[in-house]
Design a protein around this motif. Structure first.
Motif, PDB file in Angstrom:
ATOM      1  N   ASP A 126     -11.541  -0.460  -8.994  1.00 38.26           N
ATOM      2  CA  ASP A 126     -11.484   0.676  -9.199  1.00 38.26           C
ATOM      3  C   ASP A 126     -11.136   0.535 -10.615  1.00 38.26           C
ATOM      4  O   ASP A 126     -11.130   1.527 -11.363  1.00 38.26           O
ATOM      5  N   GLU A 130       0.450  -1.342  -0.055  1.00 36.22           N
ATOM      6  CA  GLU A 130       0.230   0.286  -0.169  1.00 36.22           C
ATOM      7  C   GLU A 130       0.891   1.327  -0.041  1.00 36.22           C
ATOM      8  O   GLU A 130       2.019   1.099   0.915  1.00 36.22           O
ATOM      9  N   ARG A 140     -15.907   3.911   6.255  1.00 40.11           N
ATOM     10  CA  ARG A 140     -15.320   3.756   5.203  1.00 40.11           C
ATOM     11  C   ARG A 140     -13.772   3.592   6.672  1.00 40.11           C
ATOM     12  O   ARG A 140     -13.067   2.016   6.458  1.00 40.11           O
TER      13      ARG A 140
HETATM   14  C1  LIG Z   1     -17.669  10.873  -2.988  1.00 43.06           C
HETATM   15  C2  LIG Z   1     -17.934   8.810  -3.412  1.00 43.06           C
HETATM   16  C3  LIG Z   1     -18.857   8.577  -2.687  1.00 43.06           C
HETATM   17  C4  LIG Z   1     -19.028   6.939  -2.905  1.00 43.06           C
HETATM   18  N1  LIG Z   1     -20.115   5.872  -2.322  1.00 43.06           N
HETATM   19  C5  LIG Z   1     -19.835   4.940  -2.779  1.00 43.06           C
HETATM   20  C6  LIG Z   1     -20.768   3.927  -1.658  1.00 43.06           C
HETATM   21  O1  LIG Z   1     -21.409   4.504  -0.792  1.00 43.06           O
HETATM   22  N2  LIG Z   1     -20.799   2.607  -1.745  1.00 43.06           N
HETATM   23  C7  LIG Z   1     -20.018   2.429  -3.251  1.00 43.06           C
HETATM   24  O2  LIG Z   1     -20.414   0.438  -2.863  1.00 43.06           O
HETATM   25  N3  LIG Z   1     -18.939   2.737  -3.426  1.00 43.06           N
HETATM   26  C8  LIG Z   1     -19.075   3.860  -3.267  1.00 43.06           C
HETATM   27  N4  LIG Z   1     -18.180   4.976  -3.645  1.00 43.06           N
HETATM   28  C9  LIG Z   1     -16.675   4.012  -4.679  1.00 43.06           C
HETATM   29  C10 LIG Z   1     -15.488   3.539  -3.678  1.00 43.06           C
HETATM   30  O3  LIG Z   1     -15.652   4.621  -3.486  1.00 43.06           O
HETATM   31  C11 LIG Z   1     -14.923   2.905  -4.578  1.00 43.06           C
HETATM   32  O4  LIG Z   1     -15.444   2.578  -6.027  1.00 43.06           O
HETATM   33  C12 LIG Z   1     -13.901   1.945  -4.263  1.00 43.06           C
HETATM   34  O5  LIG Z   1     -13.762   2.366  -3.003  1.00 43.06           O
HETATM   35  C13 LIG Z   1     -13.503   1.198  -4.613  1.00 43.06           C
HETATM   36  O6  LIG Z   1     -12.397   0.679  -4.016  1.00 43.06           O
HETATM   37  P1  LIG Z   1     -10.711   0.623  -4.825  1.00 43.06           P
HETATM   38  O7  LIG Z   1     -10.150  -0.981  -3.472  1.00 43.06           O
HETATM   39  O8  LIG Z   1     -11.229  -0.660  -5.826  1.00 43.06           O
HETATM   40  O9  LIG Z   1      -9.651   1.154  -4.367  1.00 43.06           O
HETATM   41  P2  LIG Z   1      -9.264   2.129  -4.062  1.00 43.06           P
HETATM   42  O10 LIG Z   1     -10.715   2.763  -2.596  1.00 43.06           O
HETATM   43  O11 LIG Z   1      -9.287   3.334  -4.267  1.00 43.06           O
HETATM   44  O12 LIG Z   1      -8.270   1.923  -3.344  1.00 43.06           O
HETATM   45  C14 LIG Z   1      -6.806   1.678  -3.780  1.00 43.06           C
HETATM   46  C15 LIG Z   1      -5.590   1.414  -2.643  1.00 43.06           C
HETATM   47  O13 LIG Z   1      -4.314   1.470  -3.236  1.00 43.06           O
HETATM   48  C16 LIG Z   1      -3.653   2.481  -3.100  1.00 43.06           C
HETATM   49  N5  LIG Z   1      -3.021   2.618  -4.251  1.00 43.06           N
HETATM   50  C17 LIG Z   1      -3.125   3.561  -4.856  1.00 43.06           C
HETATM   51  N6  LIG Z   1      -1.895   3.685  -5.972  1.00 43.06           N
HETATM   52  C18 LIG Z   1      -1.114   3.140  -5.523  1.00 43.06           C
HETATM   53  C19 LIG Z   1       0.571   2.093  -5.984  1.00 43.06           C
HETATM   54  N7  LIG Z   1       0.860   2.877  -7.097  1.00 43.06           N
HETATM   55  N8  LIG Z   1       0.586   1.935  -5.224  1.00 43.06           N
HETATM   56  C20 LIG Z   1       0.204   1.201  -3.733  1.00 43.06           C
HETATM   57  N9  LIG Z   1      -0.718   1.541  -3.459  1.00 43.06           N
HETATM   58  C21 LIG Z   1      -1.379   2.592  -4.447  1.00 43.06           C
HETATM   59  C22 LIG Z   1      -4.905   3.697  -2.159  1.00 43.06           C
HETATM   60  O14 LIG Z   1      -4.096   4.614  -1.395  1.00 43.06           O
HETATM   61  C23 LIG Z   1      -5.699   2.778  -2.033  1.00 43.06           C
HETATM   62  O15 LIG Z   1      -5.213   2.051  -1.022  1.00 43.06           O
HETATM   63  C24 LIG Z   1     -17.598   5.961  -4.190  1.00 43.06           C
HETATM   64  C25 LIG Z   1     -16.883   7.264  -4.988  1.00 43.06           C
HETATM   65  C26 LIG Z   1     -16.516   7.952  -3.962  1.00 43.06           C
HETATM   66  C27 LIG Z   1     -15.972   8.984  -5.048  1.00 43.06           C
END
Ligand SMILES: Cc1cc2nc3c(=O)[nH]c(=O)nc-3n(C[C@H](O)[C@H](O)[C@H](O)COP(=O)(O)OP(=O)(O)OC[C@H]3O[C@@H](n4cnc5c(N)ncnc54)[C@H](O)[C@@H]3O)c2cc1C
Length: 374
Positions: free
Chosen positions: A292, A32, A104
């Motif tokens: 994402d 991370e 969160r």
């Molecule tokens: C305003 C808002 C409201 C939302 N509300 C909802 C909701 O109510 N319900 C819902 O289901 N979804 C919601 N979402 C969507 C949700 O936040 C995302 O879809 C979700 O966080 C995706 O999870 P993830 O683990 O794929 O990515 P992320 O949550 O983006 O996590 C990615 C992780 O990777 C790390 N990272 C990034 N780049 C690197 C790198 N180069 N090297 C090492 N680590 C790295 C980051 O620090 C982070 O910890 C919302 C989004 C927003 C913007």
């Protein structure tokens, strides 16, 4: 020999993947970028759906703990007209646990549990199919190799370029986020307006949503349809300048609604980006994506849910793979399943954003009428 598996990113996708793999006694390295779990504010509340995020937590053995922490009352939803008239007021039925809310930060801590995350490991590039496996480059110049690298590193993934040339594009909608603390004691009128869950107001090409988090904390999202360069004359670091600009954008709306912006503290600028709706890639052995990084879509309440379910499903598929040669087949089958489901949701949320922030505010109300239980 056990596989060397790394997941890049400790968000909902990466942590759920690691936690489920851990439950099946498999080793996984979690890398991370953030220097620690509390390095930045964790963000607003998330609603976890029964068949998605909650299913993922069940696969991680964490559903009971989630139920103890989450807020079913947070499912309440009120829609106002721009003049403050209440148009809809949905309250959850007793025992309704379809989409309870959780902060969160609470979710992250729940998933972290016994995991040994390597904090401060920022990945810059991933090179598949080298002689020793998949090569991971870090910002500090170090390198490591793994048999399987999972990119769960969010919208601007550094893993994605290893397998796909897709990049996120702007939706035409920008969100500016602010927050209010101790709402019940400091702003009791606003606390009543928001209730136990969320309040949303939609006007022409704009909307304002306030969501209660735990501990009297409220997140407010102002969303509006603008060109990406809308703020060229505005210093986004100047809190009062951003506030004035938002108050001008929402001019004429009811005073209690605008109070959400008047009392907000810092403002965070978030233009909403998405990946193409049907983002897939030609399978590359040793590398895949989750959440994402794979399918960035408008934030309409499913992104984290999908990310978690994918993390859990991929971990289960890997744990069930009978031999070393079966790992790649497990990943390939997982990808097909993820693409089909994420594609469906990307279409739904893309159409949803068009209706929520649209020239006709009646469209937003109609959308809620379609999705809220009657
Ligand atoms: C305003 C808002 C409201 C939302 N509300 C909802 C909701 O109510 N319900 C819902 O289901 N979804 C919601 N979402 C969507 C949700 O936040 C995302 O879809 C979700 O966080 C995706 O999870 P993830 O683990 O794929 O990515 P992320 O949550 O983006 O996590 C990615 C992780 O990777 C790390 N990272 C990034 N780049 C690197 C790198 N180069 N090297 C090492 N680590 C790295 C980051 O620090 C982070 O910890 C919302 C989004 C927003 C913007």
């Amino acid at each position: 020999m056990r596989h060397r598996i790394a997941v890049i990113g400790g968000g909902p996708a990466g942590l759920t993947f690691a936690r489920v793999l851990h439950r099946h006694d498999h080793r996984v390295t979690v890398l991370e970028r953030d220097p620690g779990p509390d390095a930045r504010p964790p963000g607003g509340t998330l609603d976890l759906h029964e068949g998605l995020g909650q299913l993922a937590l069940a696969k991680a053995g964490l559903l009971a703990e989630f139920q103890a922490l989450s807020r079913p009352e947070g499912q309440a939803m009120r829609i106002l007209d721009t003049d403050g008239t209440v148009l809809r007021d949905w309250q959850p039925r007793p025992g309704d646990r379809a989409n309870p809310e959780i902060d969160r930060g609470q979710l992250r801590d729940l998933l972290l549990g016994p995991l040994d995350v390597q904090w401060g490991r920022s990945v810059t590039q991933v090179v598949p199919q080298t002689r020793d496996g998949v090569l991971v480059h870090f910002a500090d110049g170090r390198q490591e190799t793994f048999d399987l690298v999972i990119g769960a590193d969010g919208a601007w993934s550094r893993v994605r370029p290893a397998i796909s040339s897709a990049t996120p594009h702007y939706t035409g909608v920008t969100s500016v986020e602010t927050s209010l603390d101790d709402i019940d004691t400091r702003h009791p009128d606003l606390a009543r307006l928001i209730g136990d869950g969320s309040v949303a107001v939609y006007g022409v090409n704009r909307g304002l949503v306030a969501q209660r988090n735990s501990g009297g904390h409220v997140k407010v999202y102002a969303q509006f349809r603008v060109p990406l360069d809308w703020h060229t004359d505005l210093d986004l670091a100047e809190v009062e300048a951003v506030r004035s600009s938002l108050l001008a954008l929402f001019d004429g709306w009811a005073a209690p609604v605008l109070d959400l912006l008047r009392h907000g503290t810092a403002f965070v600028h978030r233009p909403l980006y998405v990946l193409p709706v049907s983002h897939t890639w030609a399978h590359v052995p040793g590398v895949t994506l989750l959440g994402d990084a794979a399918h960035l879509m408008p934030p309409l309440g499913v992104g984290a849910n999908l990310a978690m379910l994918e993390g859990a499903e991929l971990a289960e598929s890997i744990a069930a793979a009978p031999g070393p040669g079966d790992l790649d087949e497990a990943v390939r089958a997982f990808e097909e399943q993820m693409w089909a489901r994420a594609g469906r949701w990307a279409r739904i949320t893309t159409a949803g954003l068009e209706r929520l922030v649209s020239p006709d505010p009646a469209e937003a109300l109609a959308l809620f009428d379609e999705v809220q239980p009657s």
